[in-house]
Design a protein around this motif. Structure first.
Motif, mmCIF file in Angstrom:
data_model
loop_
_atom_site.group_PDB
_atom_site.id
_atom_site.type_symbol
_atom_site.label_atom_id
_atom_site.label_comp_id
_atom_site.label_asym_id
_atom_site.label_seq_id
_atom_site.Cartn_x
_atom_site.Cartn_y
_atom_site.Cartn_z
ATOM 1 N N ARG A 1 0.841 -1.197 0.000
ATOM 2 C CA ARG A 1 0.000 0.000 0.000
ATOM 3 C C ARG A 1 0.876 1.247 0.000
ATOM 4 O O ARG A 1 0.604 2.212 -0.714
ATOM 5 C CB ARG A 1 -0.941 0.000 1.210
ATOM 6 N N GLN A 2 1.915 1.232 0.805
ATOM 7 C CA GLN A 2 2.838 2.362 0.864
ATOM 8 C C GLN A 2 3.446 2.650 -0.503
ATOM 9 O O GLN A 2 3.635 3.802 -0.889
ATOM 10 C CB GLN A 2 3.939 2.050 1.878
ATOM 11 N N LEU A 3 3.744 1.588 -1.245
ATOM 12 C CA LEU A 3 4.380 1.737 -2.558
ATOM 13 C C LEU A 3 3.394 2.057 -3.680
ATOM 14 O O LEU A 3 3.794 2.281 -4.815
ATOM 15 C CB LEU A 3 5.155 0.455 -2.909
ATOM 16 N N GLY A 4 2.101 2.041 -3.361
ATOM 17 C CA GLY A 4 1.096 2.380 -4.361
ATOM 18 C C GLY A 4 0.623 1.224 -5.219
ATOM 19 O O GLY A 4 -0.039 1.437 -6.228
ATOM 20 N N TYR A 5 0.954 -0.005 -4.829
ATOM 21 C CA TYR A 5 0.467 -1.167 -5.580
ATOM 22 C C TYR A 5 -1.034 -1.382 -5.360
ATOM 23 O O TYR A 5 -1.690 -2.050 -6.154
ATOM 24 C CB TYR A 5 1.219 -2.437 -5.193
ATOM 25 N N PRO B 1 -7.818 -0.694 2.326
ATOM 26 C CA PRO B 1 -7.551 -0.528 3.756
ATOM 27 C C PRO B 1 -6.957 -1.777 4.416
ATOM 28 O O PRO B 1 -7.251 -2.902 4.022
ATOM 29 C CB PRO B 1 -8.926 -0.200 4.341
ATOM 30 N N VAL B 2 -6.124 -1.515 5.419
ATOM 31 C CA VAL B 2 -5.441 -2.560 6.175
ATOM 32 C C VAL B 2 -5.720 -2.335 7.652
ATOM 33 O O VAL B 2 -5.613 -1.198 8.140
ATOM 34 C CB VAL B 2 -3.915 -2.506 5.916
ATOM 35 N N GLY C 1 7.425 7.258 8.962
ATOM 36 C CA GLY C 1 6.700 8.509 9.115
ATOM 37 C C GLY C 1 5.290 8.254 9.613
ATOM 38 O O GLY C 1 4.774 7.143 9.474
ATOM 39 N N GLU C 2 4.691 9.282 10.194
ATOM 40 C CA GLU C 2 3.297 9.157 10.653
ATOM 41 C C GLU C 2 2.380 8.777 9.488
ATOM 42 O O GLU C 2 1.400 8.073 9.662
ATOM 43 C CB GLU C 2 2.816 10.461 11.291
ATOM 44 N N TRP C 3 2.702 9.244 8.278
ATOM 45 C CA TRP C 3 1.859 8.943 7.130
ATOM 46 C C TRP C 3 1.815 7.438 6.868
ATOM 47 O O TRP C 3 0.789 6.910 6.424
ATOM 48 C CB TRP C 3 2.334 9.701 5.887
ATOM 49 N N GLN C 4 2.917 6.734 7.163
ATOM 50 C CA GLN C 4 2.917 5.283 6.999
ATOM 51 C C GLN C 4 2.015 4.619 8.031
ATOM 52 O O GLN C 4 1.298 3.672 7.730
ATOM 53 C CB GLN C 4 4.350 4.742 7.093
ATOM 54 N N MET C 5 2.045 5.135 9.251
ATOM 55 C CA MET C 5 1.158 4.605 10.292
ATOM 56 C C MET C 5 -0.305 4.862 9.946
ATOM 57 O O MET C 5 -1.180 4.078 10.300
ATOM 58 C CB MET C 5 1.498 5.231 11.653
#
Length: 196
Positions: free
Chosen positions: A124-128, A132-133, A159-163
């Protein structure tokens, strides 16, 4: 009948030491089944995997199991699944599970559960995908992991964005509702098939 939503559940092939782990797996399966949903999972009949699948099926939901050949006997492949896909590799298993789901949920489990959770979160972080997780922190099982992840943010490795890409809650119905609602806001199409 087309399911109203499809949730991939990662969880242990063992039941764990506390009865509440089995109870939460039953509750998750019932919730999915009673709402006309579909469970996508690792295809086994043992532990929490078998529990969530049986609870989903008993409550009227669809069950899609995906299991590698090497685990068919070890995890006792669930032949009562509506669909049971026996694949060659773990990579195929995870890609198929990802493609067939609208959202992902981790229940208590061991190294396999953690690996699947972190991989789908990374994807998800990589945009694949932008599905929702969630982490269901039943009985505080994931307290230490969530604490470590907060530590990783403080130390500057995340980063908070990853959380923000993963939700956690100890309330199964509330978390499931949030995941399904968020999944409805995202298109089903994604690039998971391109990952491998």
């Amino acid at each position: 009948m087309t399911p109203s939503f499809s949730i991939c559940v990662y969880c242990g092939s063992r039941p764990g030491e506390r009865p509440e782990f089995v109870q939460v797996a039953q509750a998750v399966g019932r919730w999915i089944g009673e709402r006309g949903g579909q469970l996508v999972y690792g295809g086994g009949r043992t532990g929490l995997m078998g529990t969530v699948a049986e609870a989903t099926r008993s409550a009227g939901g669809r069950v899609v199991g995906v299991i590698p050949k090497a685990l068919v006997d070890k995890e006792l492949a669930n032949r009562q699944s509506d669909e049971l896909h026996v694949v060659d590799t773990m990579h195929e298993r995870k890609a198929m599970m990802g493609e067939r789901a609208d959202a992902f949920l981790a229940l208590p489990g061991g190294i396999g559960t953690l690996e699947e959770l972190f991989e789908i979160w990374t994807w998800r972080q990589l945009g694949y995908h932008d599905k929702p997780v969630g982490i269901l922190n039943a009985g505080g099982y994931y307290d230490a992991l969530l604490g470590f992840l907060a530590h990783s943010v403080r130390e500057g490795f995340m980063g908070e964005w990853q959380m923000d890409l993963v939700r956690s809650d100890n309330d199964a119905p509330a978390l499931l509702e949030a995941l399904v609602e968020e999944a409805g806001r995202h298109p089903r199409g994604d690039k998971l098939a391109e990952v491998l």
